[in-house]
Design a protein around this motif. Structure first.
Motif, PDB file in Angstrom:
ATOM      1  N   UNK A  25      45.280  33.085  39.333  1.00 10.68           N
ATOM      2  CA  UNK A  25      44.220  32.168  38.873  1.00 10.68           C
ATOM      3  C   UNK A  25      44.749  30.753  38.678  1.00 10.68           C
ATOM      4  N   UNK A  26      44.004  29.791  39.221  1.00 12.93           N
ATOM      5  CA  UNK A  26      44.325  28.384  38.974  1.00 12.93           C
ATOM      6  C   UNK A  26      43.841  27.959  37.601  1.00 12.93           C
ATOM      7  N   UNK A  27      42.741  28.548  37.162  1.00 18.02           N
ATOM      8  CA  UNK A  27      42.084  28.089  35.946  1.00 18.02           C
ATOM      9  C   UNK A  27      41.287  29.255  35.388  1.00 18.02           C
ATOM     10  N   UNK A  28      41.314  29.403  34.076  1.00 17.09           N
ATOM     11  CA  UNK A  28      40.486  30.408  33.404  1.00 17.09           C
ATOM     12  C   UNK A  28      39.492  29.699  32.502  1.00 17.09           C
ATOM     13  N   UNK A  29      38.266  30.145  32.543  1.00 11.04           N
ATOM     14  CA  UNK A  29      37.192  29.534  31.745  1.00 11.04           C
ATOM     15  C   UNK A  29      36.443  30.641  31.019  1.00 11.04           C
ATOM     16  N   UNK A  30      35.850  30.267  29.875  1.00 11.25           N
ATOM     17  CA  UNK A  30      35.127  31.251  29.074  1.00 11.25           C
ATOM     18  C   UNK A  30      33.713  31.478  29.594  1.00 11.25           C
ATOM     19  N   UNK A  31      33.050  30.413  30.071  1.00  3.25           N
ATOM     20  CA  UNK A  31      31.655  30.560  30.467  1.00  3.25           C
ATOM     21  C   UNK A  31      31.556  31.281  31.810  1.00  3.25           C
ATOM     22  N   UNK A  32      30.542  32.122  31.969  1.00  2.61           N
ATOM     23  CA  UNK A  32      30.306  32.734  33.289  1.00  2.61           C
ATOM     24  C   UNK A  32      29.917  31.661  34.302  1.00  2.61           C
TER      25      UNK A  32
END
Length: 1952
Positions: free
Chosen positions: A463-470
């Motif tokens: 993963x390049x980036x993890x985000x909380x929002x779907x």
């Protein structure tokens, strides 16, 4: 067609047919066209009523008028309508659909939308689906539900075209005539695919209607339709016909033509033949057809239901991103990317590989950049974050090439031999071994190469980036070698991400769409790369890719970390790199991600400031200054003044402005600061601040020290002493001597120390008021004034006055020759009398030379004026003053303290008078002494030494305390011990003065503690403890302790009692009481205080009261008698000001009893607290009255205050909060008014009408009085009160009225309803006898008939009223008795169920395994057993394989939806195909298709749609009422499958507990073993003495095998009961033996009572040695079991009949069955209704005892407080769709459908038959009770009002009160399901796929197919005829395939 005559007028079309209309509406700056075109030469269908619900604007287009319409620039103010009604025109009239358009004003959005040039576009009541962008032109196209919009790049509406709604059905192919599809309804047309073909300048738009066919429209005008298929074939079905199924596509430009690549998911309706991926032609005779082109062939669509995410293309390949579940071996879903060559029209090159983002779930959105594929992945099982992953395109292509090479050349095997590539989708092709150069020779495959290829090895990425929002959308842009990703989430937010090597960073987020609206995957970047178009369901938004201009300066530009932005130095703005002309040159464009990028700033400034009077040069130091061309230059800007800048390296020199160009100083300051900017043209390159100062204004900043302020300022200012000026420059002008600035380091006379100044006072600073005194001050540095004449003045700043004192200078001796200038200033002596009298008053003082030339004060100087008369009220105070002040006590005519020189010599008084004692406290003290005694008075000594040994108390010495001594006013001394009773005055004897004696006497007394009240209290404290004794008011410092804890004393203190409140104690136990009087302690040893356990409240009832309060509340608990004064309190929040009736802390007085707590007090927080005192009835019972609640107040908390233990009412009552109901209202007795008397006739019952009478009180609590007599309350309802008055007229209660008053008392509510007058018997009139006789005789004839009728009527009325009132009284008494019985039985039952719960924890609930459960649900009439294989004969083994092969082919044939539907319809049409056959075949199909539940669900939904269409034309409310069709049985089986998990996890436990509770209640009483009837006889044993031996064995087995399923227990008929009774040995007991009692052909079954088995007897169960007896039977567990046999069958053995508790009727059972006369049936019905009272109470108590378990079961079934099962939501959504499709708006019909489909079909069966779910045995008695509960559930599901009458069944009477509440639960259940989020097609399919594996390795599938074949064979000819008549069936050769199956089986159909 001719052009329009004027704008806005309709134009008529030439040609035959109805006349269409064209309407155009144009706005300034917002050209708008609305168009709707019919196909040429087609006649529209007549319009239907459904098409007229909205305004209709049917239009056609005219090519010649389009341009003209677009040139209009003015609004038309009139809206012209056709003069005659015109039929609705449709673009595809042959197929019979109609179009509706909304009002035209909706097409141009509100001014805040596109017409005003904003960056948003929306259309009211319209849902957007897709977005497309025309490259080059920049035009946007929005596909919406029923609309297409054409927008300018600025989102201004250009053209709108309507695409729906139309009359259509997803179950029908496009039709010409409505008769071809009778189920067609008006259907919304959602856009499924929107693509741009640049070569042909066409827009491809595909909707969901007409099986997803597409059309082509003109790019410049989407209202112009270029192509529509008039009669589309199945090859032209392109898009999915369900909105929730995604369709993606690409327009592929080839050298000779354009092709269309389309990928779509399985829609489930008429889509089984449409491939997931197909190549279609765009041009030619049949556009959109896939004929002759490639299609992704799929063997089984249900196995490969691809869910497509996106489609992309680069120069060589097309890529498709999707999710799918693989073949049956791969049950979980995975992410894939597929690739085909752009020129491959046959899809030979199809390759797919899995994608994996480490730790994440499935891919949600994707985007292809020139070098990589970006994907957004859902959160994984162990994480909560979604992630962005990137897959380099080179690695992706390499992975696909590897899979292709392995499948071409190595059979799909890798070097290690494992399978790394295969051919998917269930096709016959396989990986092969071709020559090694085959991949290069056939880069895009060929006919002989395997296809489609699927790689097994996933391409993984971190993963390049993890985000909380779907996340729901992703797009990317590459600028200057950097990748910028744009992420859209499901909440309408857009996130910008800088993708840098191996990580991503979110640098900006903004809300784009409405909150909660997901961003569509169609996230488009315009061709210039400057703007992003974002689509949500409600609007289109144009967002700048880079918001550089919003950053105003260099720091904010670089801090934003926007990788697209940087600071262009010479332009002075934040720009993209390409917009900064010199960005390529060094030090011209600053980028935040470059380490050496720093904003330019001025490092240093020389000089830093300058006098405003001078003009000079300033040098700036600026690092990294960009280089300019030779003809360019920098300049400096001082505010508005510019000067040329000279640059030398990092140094820049500028000239400052002249004085007249410098702005004025701001008021109160000595300088002005200007903005100094280094400019390039008009751009500020670097900025700083530069100050211009003015020395002449510096000295005004500090008046007390002007020289000091001048020379110590930050500026270079000097002081000129002679002229008192502050100047700049080198020195003072005109040769004046100068005090130089501190900054002049080389000069000695500099700084504040060189200023002429006053150093301080030469003498004392104390000055007495009223006496002349001179002042002298030290001065220095006066050499500057030498030789100059001058006078000096002293100035004092008195309050309200500035006083001048002339002064003289005295130069210090010896200093005349030195240049020091020191001396003394002498101020003239003068008296001072300040306006305010103060003991000390500081007064500032300063010196001036002349009147105005002030000398600096080196320090803050002041003198202190003091006044001896202030603060010295007596002689001792005066003498104690500081001796240096000279204050003396002056004893003249006005004695007082004065300055010594102001008192005449003879009046000075050196000795003070004797001490004066005014008060002593306290007046008593303990005999031990040690009491601190306070003496107040005057002249009590000047110092402590005067009184050290001068105090005595009652003749005893008292030691003064120096820390508390106040001069002359107070002495605090510690008393000495003395005997009790010693009394006397206090004496203070100061030496040389007479002693002072107090008027008050002090008494020594001995306090005694006698007793406590109360003697115990709760451990939590708070007890109001009273300590009784004598002389308790001894001393002033009294404190109490209980067990070492302080007990705060409550005021006031009394001699005989001390009241304190106890504190919490750690442990219960005894605690000594201690009272401390000063230093004396008294302990109560005889009776210690006992801390008890805290009170616990277990129950409180009732929980409701009127607002008037006063209702008796019974509170049960433990240790309640530990509380001395328990309270019931309520906190109130008042909307208006409510007057409190008392103080929160009422004070008491000694001798008076303790006051009760006030009813209402105001608390600190503004709340009102109302309380009542509870009476302690016993240690376990409190009796409280509910507090009254004032009007305008709202209860916030009701609680019990048990000293310090506060318990909320809800906690005490088991969770039920206390409620206040409005006070009742009663109408006056007399209708004439409350003051008029009510005439009461003897023997009548009073009926009082009112409102809310029983809301807050019960009948027993109401008291009704008539005068001093009581009217007994018989009945109390919501609106009526019935009471029985005294038989004789009572006396008036108050004696003031002649008539007694009728008063109703409900708690505190007292209602007087008026006087009551008893009617007496009429007396005879005082007429003569003759007159009376004559009158009577004359009237007798006239009224005889009337009188007779009246008497009869009144008699009947009175009798009926008396009967009714008697019944009411009986019912009330019955209900009371039943309530007590219910409570007792409920307690017993809960104890039993608690034991059962503990047993279940070990053994678990005996659920049936899924296999047994499914078989019982499918085949209930066969004992829950599936079809059994028939035994094969000898020699038939050889044919078995052929039959198995044929049945396997039949199974495959059933996978054809057309065949299965035809089979079902054909079988149901046969008259001889019974209802039982239908249910049997439906269950066989459920068993055969259990492994493909998605397919079975699709079949069921199709059949349900057909069933709905059938009932709509008859009576829709009858649908699903019974199980008459195969689809209804299929629905039952489907629910049984889908709800099995819900049964096990949620509903099973309460249902099982209900069953066991019923079983326990039934087993408690004796049950007749012959008739099955139960009677009540209470015996305290597990086994009753009235039980038969078989019943005893059953109960013993239940105990022995408590945790064992019923099927695993031994049968009761295989065991004997043996009684072991000590010496008597062992005796085998049986129901019948030689000892049985026989009488008149009746034999009674033996019981324990018959054998005289005592309590506690020992019995044993032993195996039965023989099988016999009249009552034994076998409970065979084999299948089928048939109907249950009664436990004891009535037999006729030798003419004997059996009986147990009661004898059956003399008539044999068979005769009862045969009897059918109407009279006999009526007699039986009446007999059944005549319920004896004993049975009625038993029914009521049984119902009340089981109520909790019934409620728990209903709540579990109706999913109270928990999510609804997915299958239920899916089914109800489908029923809602059916209702909407058939225009059924009646909510009652939909309610009936849902009830019939779920609650009555599944749950009622589960309630009535627990053996379908659990491994249990259900007796007849338990079954009867379950039937009553199930009937109650059925009544709760009906909409009709629940009415109970005299003839109502018993179950309706039992649950009459509960059924309305259950109805509300059902309504809420339906409402919650309707408002919950919809169940998607994919979610349901995933759940069904998981369920499909439950019935694994089913051996009965072939048997089921064999049984099914029997039915097919029976109606073989009819089925073959139906298949051959169907055109599609002919194409699929279904009849031929069935004939082949029959040919294989032939006559051996029963053999396997």
């Amino acid at each position: 067609m001719a052009g329009p005559e004027e704008a806005g007028t309709p134009t008529r079309a030439s040609g035959p047919g109805p006349e269409p209309w064209d309407f155009r509406l144009v706005a300034p700056g917002c050209p708008l066209r609305v168009a709707w075109e019919p196909a040429a030469g087609r006649h529209p269908l007549p319009h239907t009523d459904n098409a007229l619900h909205s305004p209709l604007v049917p239009v056609t287009t005219a090519q010649g008028s389009q341009a003209e319409a677009k040139r209009h620039t003015a609004w038309e103010t009139t809206l012209l309508q056709p003069s005659a009604p015109a039929p609705v025109m449709a673009p595809w009239p042959p197929f019979g659909f109609h179009l509706l358009l909304p009002p035209l004003l909706l097409l141009c959005p509100l001014p805040s939308l596109p017409c005003s040039g904003s960056h948003h576009f929306s259309a009211p009541n319209t849902t957007f689906n897709h977005l497309a962008l025309a490259p080059g032109r920049g035009t946007l196209y929005v596909g919406a539900v029923n609309r297409l919009f054409q927008l300018s790049p600025e989102l201004q509406l250009e053209v709108m075209a309507a695409t729906g709604p139309i009359v259509d059905s997803p179950d029908c192919v496009p039709f010409r005539d409505l008769a071809e599809c009778p189920q067609a309804r008006l259907t919304d047309n959602a856009n499924q695919l929107l693509l741009v073909s640049s070569r042909a300048q066409e827009l491809v738009a595909c909707g969901q209607v007409r099986q997803g066919v597409c059309e082509k429209r003109h790019l410049e005008d989407v209202a112009t339709v270029l192509y529509q298929a008039e009669d589309p074939g199945d090859g032209q079905f392109v898009a999915a016909n369900t909105p929730g199924v995604a369709t993606v596509g690409l327009v592929v430009p080839l050298p000779d033509r354009d092709l269309l690549l389309v990928a779509r998911g399985l829609a489930g309706k008429l889509s089984a033949g449409v491939p997931p991926l197909s190549v279609r032609q765009l041009a030619g005779p049949q556009p959109f057809s896939s004929e002759g082109l490639g299609r992704l062939v799929v063997g089984d669509f249900s196995d490969y239901n691809n869910s497509y995410v996106a489609a992309f293309a680069n120069a060589h390949f097309a890529y498709f991103v999707f999710r799918r579940r693989g073949s049956r071996a791969q049950a979980e879903y995975r992410s894939y990317v597929a690739r085909v060559c752009l020129g491959d029209a046959n899809l030979y090159s199809y390759v797919e590989v899995p994608l994996a983002c480490q730790g994440q779930g499935l891919i949600q959105a994707a985007f292809l950049t020139p070098g990589s594929l970006l994907g957004v992945f859902a959160a994984g099982l162990s994480g909560a974050h979604e992630a962005l992953c990137t897959f380099p395109l080179a690695e992706l292509d390499s992975s696909m090439e590897r899979a292709r090479r392995l499948c071409y050349t190595a059979g799909g095997r890798g070097p290690s031999g494992t399978e790394e590539a295969t051919v998917e989708y269930g096709v016959t092709s396989r990986c092969v071994t071709l020559p090694p150069d085959s991949p290069e020779s056939y880069p895009c495959g060929d006919e002989h190469t395997p296809s489609p290829i699927a790689g097994r090895r996933a391409l993984e990425a971190q993963p390049l980036l993890r985000v909380r929002q779907p996340m729901s959308a992703v797009a990317a842009l590459q600028v200057d070698g950097h990748t910028i990703a744009f992420l859209g989430d499901t909440q309408g937010q857009l996130h910008k991400v800088f993708v840098n090597s191996s990580q991503g960073q979110v640098y900006h987020s903004q809300q784009v769409g409405p909150p909660g609206a997901a961003i569509s995957p169609d996230l488009l970047v315009d061709s210039s790369g400057s703007h992003l178009y974002v689509l949500t369901a409600q609007q289109v938004t144009r967002v700048p890719v880079a918001a550089c201009p919003q950053f105003p300066d260099c720091p904010s530009c670089l801090q934003a970390r926007d990788p697209l932005c940087g600071w262009c130095i010479l332009q002075g703005r934040c720009t993209q790199k390409g917009r900064c002309p010199r960005a390529a040159q060094p030090r011209q464009w600053l980028w935040s991600y470059k380490e050496d990028s720093r904003c330019l700033r001025v490092q240093s400034l020389q000089p830093a400031q300058q006098p405003r009077q001078e003009q000079g040069q300033v040098t700036l130091s600026v690092l990294w200054l960009p280089t300019l061309a030779e003809d360019e230059y920098f300049h400096c800007a001082f505010g508005d003044y510019d000067s040329l800048a000279h640059v030398q390296g990092p140094h820049v020199a500028c000239v400052t402005p002249p004085e007249d160009q410098v702005p004025r100083n701001p008021p109160g300051t000595d300088h002005v600061t200007l903005h100094l900017a280094l400019m390039f043209e008009d751009v500020a390159v670097a900025t700083t601040n530069f100050s211009f100062y003015d020395c002449s204004t510096v000295q005004a900043l500090e008046v007390a020290a002007p020289c000091h302020t001048c020379v110590s300022s930050p500026w270079r200012c000097h002081w000129c002493p002679q002229s008192s000026r502050c100047v700049h420059g080198e020195h003072c002008p005109e040769g004046e001597r100068t005090v130089y600035s501190t900054q002049e380091e080389a000069i000695q006379a500099r700084g504040p120390g060189a200023c002429p100044q006053v150093e301080g006072l030469a003498g004392p600073h104390l000055v007495p008021v009223g006496w002349d005194i001179g002042l002298a001050l030290h001065v220095r540095n006066l050499q500057y004034f030498r030789g100059l004449p001058a006078s000096y003045n002293c100035w004092l700043e008195l309050p309200g006055e500035l006083r001048r004192l002339p002064a003289s200078l005295q130069e210090t001796a010896g200093d005349r020759d030195r240049d020091g200038g020191t001396g003394l200033i002498h101020c003239r002596a003068q008296q001072f009398h300040p306006s305010t009298s103060q003991w000390e008053l500081p007064v500032p003082i300063y010196v001036t030379r002349g009147e105005t030339q002030r000398l600096d004060n080196a320090l803050t100087l002041h003198v202190t004026l003091y006044d001896c008369t202030v603060g010295h009220p007596d002689c001792s105070h005066c003498q104690a003053a500081n001796g240096s002040l000279g204050c003396l006590w002056c004893g003249d005519s006005q004695p007082g303290c004065r300055y010594e020189r102001l008192c005449p010599p003879g009046a000075v008084q050196l000795l003070c008078p004797k001490p004066s004692i005014e008060a002593i406290e306290p007046l008593t003290g303990p005999t031990e002494g040690g009491l601190a005694l306070t003496i107040l008075g005057s002249d009590l000594g000047r110092t402590f030494a005067d009184v050290r040994d001068a105090v005595s108390v009652a003749g005893r010495p008292c030691s003064p305390d120096p820390s508390h001594y106040h001069t002359s006013a107070r002495i605090v001394c510690v008393t000495s011990p003395a005997p009790s009773g010693t009394t006397g005055p206090v004496q203070v004897a100061i030496k040389n003065r007479p002693p002072g004696v107090s008027a008050q006497h002090f008494t020594y007394q001995d306090p005694i503690l006698l007793s406590l009240s109360p003697q115990w209290g709760p451990q939590a404290g708070g007890t109001r403890l009273t300590i009784h004794g004598q002389h308790l008011q001894t001393g002033g410092n009294i404190s109490a302790f209980v067990g070492g804890q302080a007990c705060p004393i409550l005021e006031p203190m009394c001699p005989e009692a001390i009241v304190c409140r106890t504190m919490p104690q750690a442990m219960p136990g005894e605690a000594a009481v201690l009272v401390v009087f000063g230093h004396a302690e008294r302990k109560l040893l005889t009776s210690p205080f006992r801390y008890t356990a805290n009170p616990r409240l277990l129950a409180a009832e009732p929980n409701v009261s009127f607002r008037g309060g006063g209702r008796l509340i019974r509170v049960r608990g433990t240790s309640l008698d530990a509380v001395w004064q328990p309270l019931l309190s309520v906190w109130l929040e008042a909307e208006v000001e409510v007057k409190a009736l008392g103080d929160s802390n009422p004070r008491r007085t000694c001798g008076a009893p303790a006051a009760d707590p006030q009813s209402c007090v105001r608390l600190a927080g503004g709340l009102l607290q109302c309380s009542t005192i509870c009476s302690v009835n016993s240690s376990s019972l409190l009796l409280c009255r509910s507090p009254a609640v004032p009007d305008g107040a709202h209860p916030k908390r009701v609680f019990f205050a048990l000293d310090n233990v506060h318990v909320d009412f809800a906690s005490a009552s088991g969770g039920q909060g206390f409620q206040y109901q409005p006070n009742p209202h009663l109408a006056p007795l007399s209708r004439e008014g409350p003051s008029r008397p009510y005439r009461l006739k003897p023997g009548h019952v009073l009926d009082v009408e009112g409102k809310g009478l029983n809301l807050g009180i019960s009948k027993e609590e109401v008291r009704v009085h008539i005068g001093d007599g009581e009217c007994l309350v018989k009945t109390l309802t919501l609106t009526h009160l019935y009471c029985e008055p005294p038989p004789r007229a009572p006396q008036a209660a108050n004696g003031s009225s002649a008539l007694p008053q009728f008063v109703v008392q409900m708690g505190n509510v007292r209602l007087a309803l008026g006087p009551v007058q008893y009617e007496a018997e009429p007396t005879l009139p005082a007429f003569p006898v003759e007159a009376q006789v004559g009158l009577g005789m004359g009237a007798a004839v006239l009224i005889a008939a009337v009188l007779l009728l009246t008497l009869m009527y009144r008699h009947k009325s009175k009798q009926a009223l008396r009967d009714y009132q008697k019944v009411l009284v009986q019912l009330e008494n019955l209900e009371t008795g039943v309530g007590d019985q219910c409570r007792k039985e409920f307690t017993d039952l809960m104890t039993e169920m608690t034991d059962l719960s503990s047993d279940l924890e070990a053994s678990g609930i005996p659920f049936l395994d899924y296999r047994t459960y499914a078989e019982r649900a499918f085949f209930p009439g066969h004992g829950g057993c599936p079809p059994q294989p028939k035994l094969q004969g000898p020699g038939e083994e050889g044919h078995r394989a052929t039959v198995c092969q044929a049945l396997t082919q039949l199974s495959n044939l059933l996978n054809s939806k057309l065949f299965l539907l035809t089979l079902i319809h054909t079988l149901e049409e046969q008259p001889s195909f019974s209802q039982r056959d239908r249910c049997h075949v439906a269950s066989l199909l459920s068993l055969a298709l259990h492994g493909k539940l998605e397919y079975l669900t699709d079949i069921m939904k199709t059949l349900l749609g057909d069933l709905a269409a059938h009932y709509v034309h008859k009576n829709p409310k009858l649908m699903l009422r019974r199980t008459e069709t195969m689809v209804e049985k299929l629905l039952t089986n489907w629910l049984s499958i889908c709800l099995y998990t819900f049964l096990r996890e949620v509903a099973g436990e309460p249902l099982y507990m209900l069953f066991r509770a019923i079983q326990y209640q039934v087993d408690k009483g004796p049950v007749d073993a012959v008739t099955g009837g139960a009677e009540v006889q209470r015996v305290p044993a597990r086994v009753l003495d009235t039980d038969t031996i078989t019943q005893v064995k059953e109960k013993v087995l239940d105990q022995v095998y408590k945790g064992t399923p019923f099927s695993q227990r031994p049968s009761v008929y295989t065991l004997d009961l043996e009684w072991r009774s000590g010496l008597a040995g062992h005796l085998t007991l049986s129901d019948e033996d030689l000892t049985s009692v026989t009488q008149n052909h009746w034999k009674r079954l033996n019981t324990l009572q018959h054998y005289k088995v005592p309590d506690g007897a020992t019995v044993g169960l032993i195996p039965q040695l023989h099988s016999g007896g009249a009552v034994s039977r076998s409970l065979a567990q084999s299948c089928p079991s048939g109907e249950n046999v009664p436990m004891l069958e009535e037999g006729e053995e030798g003419g004997m009949r059996l009986w147990h508790l009661v004898k059956a009727t003399e008539e044999p059972e068979g005769t009862k069955v045969r009897r059918s006369s109407l009279r006999e049936r009526e007699r039986e019905r009446a007999r059944a209704k005549a319920i004896p009272e004993i049975y009625l109470t038993r029914l009521l108590s049984m119902k009340g005892t089981l109520q909790k378990f019934v409620d728990d079961t209903f709540q579990a079934i109706l999913s109270m407080n928990r999510p609804v099962p997915l299958a239920v939501k899916y089914l109800f959504d489908f029923l809602d769709e059916l209702a909407e499709k058939h225009d059924i708006e009646d909510p009652e019909t939909l309610h009936i459908w849902k009830t019939n489909s779920l609650l009555l079909r599944f749950w009622v069966k589960a309630l009535k038959n627990p053996q379908l779910i659990f491994d249990v045995h259900v007796s007849d008695n338990v079954d009867a009770i379950l039937a009553v509960i199930a009937q109650t559930f059925i009544d709760a599901c009906t909409i009709s009002e629940h009415k109970v009458g005299r003839d109502s069944p018993v179950n309706k009477l039992l649950y009459a009160r509960e059924i309305p509440r259950y109805k509300q639960m059902v309504e809420k259940y339906y409402s919650d399901i309707r408002h919950s989020s919809p169940a998607s097609y994919q979610e349901m399919n995933s759940a069904l796929a998981e369920l499909s594996g439950n019935y694994t390795s089913a051996p009965h599938c072939l048997e089921a197919l064999q049984e099914l074949y029997n039915h097919i064979h029976k109606y073989y000819d009819q089925i073959i005829s139906a298949l051959e008549e169907d055109p599609l069936g002919q194409k699929m050769q279904l009849a031929c395939r069935l004939q082949q199956i029959v040919a294989l089986v032939e006559n051996k159909v029963t053999d396997l």
